[in-house]
Design an enzyme around this catalytic site. Structure first.
Site, PDB file in Angstrom:
ATOM      1  N   LYS A 171     -39.304  15.830  24.359  1.00 23.70           N
ATOM      2  CA  LYS A 171     -39.813  14.501  24.737  1.00 23.70           C
ATOM      3  C   LYS A 171     -39.949  14.417  26.255  1.00 23.70           C
ATOM      4  O   LYS A 171     -38.964  14.301  26.977  1.00 23.70           O
ATOM      5  CB  LYS A 171     -38.873  13.384  24.256  1.00 23.70           C
ATOM      6  CG  LYS A 171     -39.550  12.024  24.398  1.00 23.70           C
ATOM      7  CD  LYS A 171     -38.612  10.886  24.668  1.00 23.70           C
ATOM      8  CE  LYS A 171     -38.384  10.559  26.104  1.00 23.70           C
ATOM      9  NZ  LYS A 171     -39.539  10.153  26.922  1.00 23.70           N
ATOM     10  N   GLU A 246     -28.584  16.969  33.763  1.00 25.90           N
ATOM     11  CA  GLU A 246     -28.866  17.120  35.195  1.00 25.90           C
ATOM     12  C   GLU A 246     -29.331  15.762  35.680  1.00 25.90           C
ATOM     13  O   GLU A 246     -30.298  15.211  35.138  1.00 25.90           O
ATOM     14  CB  GLU A 246     -29.950  18.178  35.439  1.00 25.90           C
ATOM     15  CG  GLU A 246     -29.501  19.606  35.165  1.00 25.90           C
ATOM     16  CD  GLU A 246     -28.376  20.075  36.070  1.00 25.90           C
ATOM     17  OE1 GLU A 246     -28.133  19.458  37.120  1.00 25.90           O
ATOM     18  OE2 GLU A 246     -27.719  21.057  35.690  1.00 25.90           O
ATOM     19  N   CYS A 280     -34.598  15.595  43.031  1.00 26.82           N
ATOM     20  CA  CYS A 280     -33.155  15.386  42.910  1.00 26.82           C
ATOM     21  C   CYS A 280     -32.414  16.141  43.999  1.00 26.82           C
ATOM     22  O   CYS A 280     -31.289  15.801  44.338  1.00 26.82           O
ATOM     23  CB  CYS A 280     -32.689  15.817  41.533  1.00 26.82           C
ATOM     24  SG  CYS A 280     -33.269  17.456  41.121  1.00 26.82           S
ATOM     25  N   GLU A 383     -28.885   6.613  45.161  1.00 25.41           N
ATOM     26  CA  GLU A 383     -30.111   7.408  45.221  1.00 25.41           C
ATOM     27  C   GLU A 383     -31.329   6.497  45.329  1.00 25.41           C
ATOM     28  O   GLU A 383     -31.502   5.592  44.520  1.00 25.41           O
ATOM     29  CB  GLU A 383     -30.211   8.259  43.953  1.00 25.41           C
ATOM     30  CG  GLU A 383     -31.381   9.218  43.965  1.00 25.41           C
ATOM     31  CD  GLU A 383     -31.453  10.060  42.690  1.00 25.41           C
ATOM     32  OE1 GLU A 383     -31.344   9.495  41.591  1.00 25.41           O
ATOM     33  OE2 GLU A 383     -31.638  11.284  42.818  1.00 25.41           O
TER      34      GLU A 383
HETATM   35  P1  NAD Z   1     -34.791   8.371  33.528  1.00 21.85           P
HETATM   36  O1  NAD Z   1     -33.350   8.563  33.282  1.00 21.85           O
HETATM   37  O2  NAD Z   1     -35.317   6.994  33.602  1.00 21.85           O
HETATM   38  O3  NAD Z   1     -35.645   9.089  32.392  1.00 21.85           O
HETATM   39  C1  NAD Z   1     -35.483  10.465  32.102  1.00 21.85           C
HETATM   40  C2  NAD Z   1     -35.940  10.722  30.672  1.00 21.85           C
HETATM   41  O4  NAD Z   1     -35.052  10.032  29.782  1.00 21.85           O
HETATM   42  C3  NAD Z   1     -37.349  10.211  30.354  1.00 21.85           C
HETATM   43  O5  NAD Z   1     -37.984  11.112  29.476  1.00 21.85           O
HETATM   44  C4  NAD Z   1     -37.063   8.896  29.652  1.00 21.85           C
HETATM   45  O6  NAD Z   1     -38.105   8.484  28.783  1.00 21.85           O
HETATM   46  C5  NAD Z   1     -35.805   9.248  28.873  1.00 21.85           C
HETATM   47  N1  NAD Z   1     -34.994   8.093  28.451  1.00 21.85           N
HETATM   48  C6  NAD Z   1     -34.936   6.862  29.026  1.00 21.85           C
HETATM   49  N2  NAD Z   1     -34.090   6.080  28.328  1.00 21.85           N
HETATM   50  C7  NAD Z   1     -33.583   6.828  27.323  1.00 21.85           C
HETATM   51  C8  NAD Z   1     -32.647   6.596  26.276  1.00 21.85           C
HETATM   52  N3  NAD Z   1     -32.061   5.413  26.134  1.00 21.85           N
HETATM   53  N4  NAD Z   1     -32.351   7.608  25.440  1.00 21.85           N
HETATM   54  C9  NAD Z   1     -32.927   8.816  25.580  1.00 21.85           C
HETATM   55  N5  NAD Z   1     -33.843   9.099  26.533  1.00 21.85           N
HETATM   56  C10 NAD Z   1     -34.159   8.118  27.405  1.00 21.85           C
HETATM   57  O7  NAD Z   1     -35.136   9.203  34.864  1.00 21.85           O
HETATM   58  P2  NAD Z   1     -36.546   9.310  35.614  1.00 21.85           P
HETATM   59  O8  NAD Z   1     -36.781   8.021  36.330  1.00 21.85           O
HETATM   60  O9  NAD Z   1     -37.601   9.842  34.690  1.00 21.85           O
HETATM   61  O10 NAD Z   1     -36.250  10.493  36.656  1.00 21.85           O
HETATM   62  C11 NAD Z   1     -35.659  10.278  37.891  1.00 21.85           C
HETATM   63  C12 NAD Z   1     -34.202  10.721  37.871  1.00 21.85           C
HETATM   64  O11 NAD Z   1     -34.111  12.064  37.451  1.00 21.85           O
HETATM   65  C13 NAD Z   1     -33.556  10.681  39.244  1.00 21.85           C
HETATM   66  O12 NAD Z   1     -32.281  10.121  39.154  1.00 21.85           O
HETATM   67  C14 NAD Z   1     -33.454  12.146  39.624  1.00 21.85           C
HETATM   68  O13 NAD Z   1     -32.428  12.441  40.541  1.00 21.85           O
HETATM   69  C15 NAD Z   1     -33.223  12.771  38.312  1.00 21.85           C
HETATM   70  N6  NAD Z   1     -33.551  14.192  38.359  1.00 21.85           N
HETATM   71  C16 NAD Z   1     -32.535  15.109  38.322  1.00 21.85           C
HETATM   72  C17 NAD Z   1     -32.796  16.464  38.381  1.00 21.85           C
HETATM   73  C18 NAD Z   1     -31.690  17.465  38.322  1.00 21.85           C
HETATM   74  O14 NAD Z   1     -31.943  18.581  37.915  1.00 21.85           O
HETATM   75  N7  NAD Z   1     -30.473  17.140  38.714  1.00 21.85           N
HETATM   76  C19 NAD Z   1     -34.109  16.906  38.474  1.00 21.85           C
HETATM   77  C20 NAD Z   1     -35.115  15.961  38.524  1.00 21.85           C
HETATM   78  C21 NAD Z   1     -34.825  14.608  38.444  1.00 21.85           C
END
Ligand code: NAD
Length: 481
Positions: A171, A246, A280, A383
């Site tokens: 997903k 992550e 990130c 962040e």
């Molecule tokens: P997010 O947590 O909003 O969404 C991430 C994913 O989770 C999306 O596919 C989203 O649809 C899904 N999601 C949302 N609610 C959910 C739920 N209740 N159950 C299951 N899945 C759900 O994050 P984002 O805004 O897409 O990405 C930004 C974040 O990602 C930042 O905090 C960034 O630091 C982090 N990030 C971390 C890394 C790493 O490797 N550490 C890499 C890239 C991004």
């Protein structure tokens, strides 16, 4: 052309469609992508379960060949896929092509890794008995990815999952389905049997949540925000599913008096502002000792004045737009919060007006530097995920290290110094999963482990040889011969 979900080897429309728009130019509609519902998610898990027995015990040569073909096609189409990625996410075209290239390299790396999965053979403490330790696939794995690396993060989860014999329900983030769909289409044509890999697109609350809770999902790998990740960990623990998270970062970049000033400025600009700060691993806290502080700030301002903010696809753009209106609003909100807390605006500080192809503007923000900040301020604890960096003035190396570690996060940490003693000490004592000496905190290799500590990560590392820790389970077999 319809952009449908891939379930059991068939392209299937969802009950709804979502629009994918270009953040550089909101008049540019990239496509309408299917949004799955819970019934389609069930069908995807069932397809993966049905495909698992044959896939997990089948020829590793066939697996390796398929992964190699996927990697080769991604690399051959890197320009075209890079343009799509830049158009939907907003990183610049060269950055996007770089991300696509890395994705192809990841598939090629894991084409080799699936031939190298090794075990151990030990003598038993009991006479005549032998002990074999082997690794087996987990089963059906759920993969949930964020919007900021629309093809690389999917690649670094999908490639090891398939290499080690798992079946996949993937997903992607609903903001950027284009790169994910194209990747799924390439995987579909690679010769992998139907049902081994399934794509379900849609919102996290609609299909992400049921995917996490599905009893057919043996292991769940997630990259995204801390808030969502923590909830997923609890849900997985409750039903005994393996989980890997992550999450966010608040990465420190230390600059010591003895640093090469030009090099330090370049690596700070690179890791704080490129990819619109939406990494990130971005540096967001620049921790600078007092002997170099004023020269560093002056040089940063001069370098930042030359950064060109604009359409991600235009030649010469250094910094593209925020990926969404919500992300732009968050960037601007944090700049306001920092100023209210007493920070000084040294550069940037607001939305930028950059007109794109259609004459409509996108979600542009100027790279922003805040000075006179302290470790306790919200700008240094939370962040932002935008091109916003704050400078913290410190007395010496010891204070710099203490401030660097004073954070709930622990993904990447950097130091700019010409002192071997400080570089070695920092490598040992930085409380982060990755440490960079005279290199940007962002920018990593694809064949070595990736991940952090504290609130940044949970569970085994991703990528490289270490990926097998999550995507396999260990079996210990005793034989009396
Ligand atoms: P997010 O947590 O909003 O969404 C991430 C994913 O989770 C999306 O596919 C989203 O649809 C899904 N999601 C949302 N609610 C959910 C739920 N209740 N159950 C299951 N899945 C759900 O994050 P984002 O805004 O897409 O990405 C930004 C974040 O990602 C930042 O905090 C960034 O630091 C982090 N990030 C971390 C890394 C790493 O490797 N550490 C890499 C890239 C991004």
């Amino acid at each position: 052309m319809p952009f449908d979900n891939l379930i059991a080897g068939e392209w299937i429309a969802g009950p709804q469609r979502g629009q994918n728009r270009n953040p550089s130019d909101t008049a540019d509609l990239i496509g309408e992508y299917a949004q799955a519902d819970a019934a389609q998610l069930d069908a995807a898990v069932a397809a993966a379960q049905a495909a698992f027995p044959a896939w997990s015990t089948g020829s590793i040569q066939a697996r390796s060949d398929a992964l190699d073909r996927i990697g080769a096609e991604i690399l051959a189409r890197r320009e075209e896929l890079g343009v799509l990625l830049a158009r939907e996410e907003g990183k610049t075209r060269p950055e996007a092509i770089g991300e696509v290239t890395r994705s192809g390299q990841i598939f090629k790396f894991f084409a080799g890794e699936c031939l190298r999965l090794s075990g151990e053979t030990l003598p038993s403490v009991r006479t005549g008995v032998g002990v074999d330790i082997t690794r087996e696939p987990m089963g059906v794995v759920g993969l949930i990815t964020p919007w900021n690396f629309p093809i690389a993060i999917p690649a670094w989860k999908i490639a090891p999952a398939l290499a080690f014999g798992n079946c996949v329900v993937f997903k992607p983030a609903d903001l950027v389905p284009g790169s994910a769909w194209t990747l799924a289409e390439i995987i579909h044509r690679s010769g992998i049997p139907s049902g081994v890999f399934n794509l379900v697109m849609g919102r996290g609350s609609v299909i992400g949540d049921p995917l996490v809770q599905h009893p057919g999902i043996a292991a769940l790998s997630f990259t995204g925000s801390v808030e969502v990740g923590r909830r997923i960990a609890l849900q997985c623990a409750e039903r005994g599913a393996k989980v890997q998270l992550e999450m966010g970062g608040k990465n420190p970049q230390v600059v010591l008096d003895d640093a090469d000033l030009a090099q330090a400025v370049e690596l700070c600009v690179q890791s704080a502002f490129f990819s619109t700060g939406q990494r990130c691993t971005a540096s967001s806290r620049l921790i600078v000792t007092e002997g170099i502080h004023d020269r560093f700030v002056a040089a940063m301002r001069e370098r930042m004045a030359g950064l060109r903010v604009g359409d991600a696809l235009h030649a010469g753009t250094d910094v593209g737009p925020a990926a969404s209106e919500a992300q732009l609003a968050q960037d601007l909100r944090y700049i306001d919060i920092a100023r209210e807390e007493g920070a000084t605006l040294a550069a940037g500080g607001g939305a930028a007006q950059c007109h794109s192809g259609s004459g409509k503007t996108g979600f542009f923000v100027t790279p922003t530097l805040l000075t006179d900040t302290t470790p306790a301020m919200r700008i240094n604890r939370e962040e932002v995920f935008g091109p916003v960096a704050s400078v913290i003035r410190v007395k010496d190396y010891d204070e710099a290290l203490a401030v660097a570690n004073d954070t709930p996060f622990g993904l990447s940490a950097g130091i700019a110094t010409s002192s071997l003693r400080h570089a070695v000490h920092f490598k040992r004592h930085a409380q982060s999963g990755m440490v960079m000496v005279n290199l940007p905190t962002a920018g990593v290799d694809y064949h070595v482990p990736f991940g952090g500590r504290k609130a940044s990560s949970y569970g085994p590392r991703e990528q490289g040889r270490y990926a097998q820790e999550f995507f396999t389970t260990v079996k210990t077999a005793y034989t009396l011969a």
